[in-house]
Design a protein around this motif. Structure first.
Motif, PDB file in Angstrom:
ATOM      1  N   ILE A 112       0.269  61.084  35.182  1.00 11.00           N
ATOM      2  CA  ILE A 112       0.505  60.984  33.738  1.00 11.00           C
ATOM      3  C   ILE A 112      -0.369  59.889  33.133  1.00 11.00           C
ATOM      4  CG2 ILE A 112       2.215  60.464  31.959  1.00 11.00           C
ATOM      5  CD1 ILE A 112       2.580  63.210  33.210  1.00 11.00           C
TER       6      ILE A 112
ATOM      7  N   VAL B 219      -1.546  67.744  34.950  1.00 14.09           N
ATOM      8  CA  VAL B 219      -0.439  66.803  35.103  1.00 14.09           C
ATOM      9  C   VAL B 219       0.423  67.262  36.273  1.00 14.09           C
ATOM     10  CG1 VAL B 219      -0.313  66.063  32.689  1.00 14.09           C
ATOM     11  CG2 VAL B 219       0.932  68.102  33.409  1.00 14.09           C
TER      12      VAL B 219
ATOM     13  N   ASP C 131       4.367  67.622  37.557  1.00 11.33           N
ATOM     14  CA  ASP C 131       5.707  67.707  36.991  1.00 11.33           C
ATOM     15  C   ASP C 131       6.520  66.476  37.391  1.00 11.33           C
ATOM     16  OD1 ASP C 131       7.779  68.751  35.563  1.00 11.33           O
ATOM     17  OD2 ASP C 131       8.423  70.154  37.120  1.00 11.33           O
TER      18      ASP C 131
ATOM     19  N   LEU D 228       6.728  63.635  32.151  1.00  8.28           N
ATOM     20  CA  LEU D 228       5.928  64.711  31.569  1.00  8.28           C
ATOM     21  C   LEU D 228       6.377  65.055  30.154  1.00  8.28           C
ATOM     22  CD1 LEU D 228       3.768  66.862  31.701  1.00  8.28           C
ATOM     23  CD2 LEU D 228       5.361  68.317  32.977  1.00  8.28           C
TER      24      LEU D 228
END
Length: 257
Positions: free
Chosen positions: A128, A152, A154, A158
């Motif tokens: 992230i 990205v 999870d 997120l």
């Protein structure tokens, strides 16, 4: 045959430097990231598989710029240029801006991932962080209406990242390409139609109606940005609430009735 073997072999057979090329192909197929003549910036571009795909998509009249701390071997396409450097440093960003030009980029893409530690929460947080860095650079480079795609992992952070992206684009989609490994938690957020408007949905502003359009809606200007306000006449100065924002204009409703 395992999925990773299929895409690895397919990349070798078709001349792509990485199996991830097929992830970008699917992102483009589903969201229309690229068009002929587009200018594209690839952040964290090594080894160059995404550069190859973007180059094919934008064609001879397009431009593809890749940046990475690692050296990227020359790609045999005249429309590809690479920059070696840290995308977050001012010098690198200035080089990118010079190459892209004043018109800005039509798309910024990022397949960056952190060095994996095996500790899921840490790997997620680092992914992230990288995505946010890419997002910040994209906001500086994208032209009005441009697109942004970023990898990205999870996890708990997120939703907040997606929430930060959503006001800056007409809409945001989440896609997990077929070429992603089964064991991976990766997905891609795709922001479509970058908004450079001085207003956002939900804002309340007082405007002056300077004209009436062909559909009968009042026309106001906010820092030279057009806002359509139904039920108003030239010369009025209503308080309005922004109801929808497009790349080049917005709609509003009056709230001072």
């Amino acid at each position: 045959m395992a999925r990773k073997d299929h895409y690895y072999n397919k990349a070798k057979q078709e001349g792509y430097r990485a199996r991830s090329a097929y992830k970008l192909k699917q992102l483009d197929s589903e969201t229309g990231l690229f068009g002929p003549g587009n200018t594209v910036v690839d952040l964290g571009a090594a080894p160059g598989g995404w550069l190859q795909v973007a180059s094919e998509k934008v064609g001879d009249h397009g431009k593809v710029v890749g940046v990475d701390l690692q050296r990227i071997r020359d790609i045999d396409h005249h429309n590809v240029e690479t920059v070696r450097g840290d995308m977050t440093e001012d010098d690198t960003k200035e080089k990118l801006k010079d190459i892209v030009g004043e018109q800005g980029a039509d798309a910024v893409v990022s397949d960056m991932a952190p060095n994996m530690t095996g500790e899921y929460s840490l790997d997620h947080a680092r992914s992230i962080y990288l995505a946010r860095q890419a997002f910040e650079v994209a906001q500086e480079l994208l032209a009005t209406g441009g697109d942004f795609a970023v990898k990205v992992f999870d996890g708990q952070d997120l939703a907040d990242f997606r929430a930060d992206m959503e006001p800056e684009f007409q809409y945001v989609r989440s896609i997990r390409p077929d070429a992603s490994r089964d064991s991976s938690s990766e997905q891609y957020l795709v922001g479509k139609h970058f908004l450079t408007a001085p207003v956002r949905k939900g804002d309340e502003v007082e405007v002056e109606i300077v004209d009436v359009g062909s559909e009968g809606d009042g026309i106001a200007k906010v820092e030279d940005f057009t806002v359509f306000v139904p039920g108003t006449e030239t010369g009025e100065t209503p308080l309005v609430r922004i109801t929808d924002v497009k790349p080049r204009f917005a709609f509003a409703e009056r709230v001072d009735d």
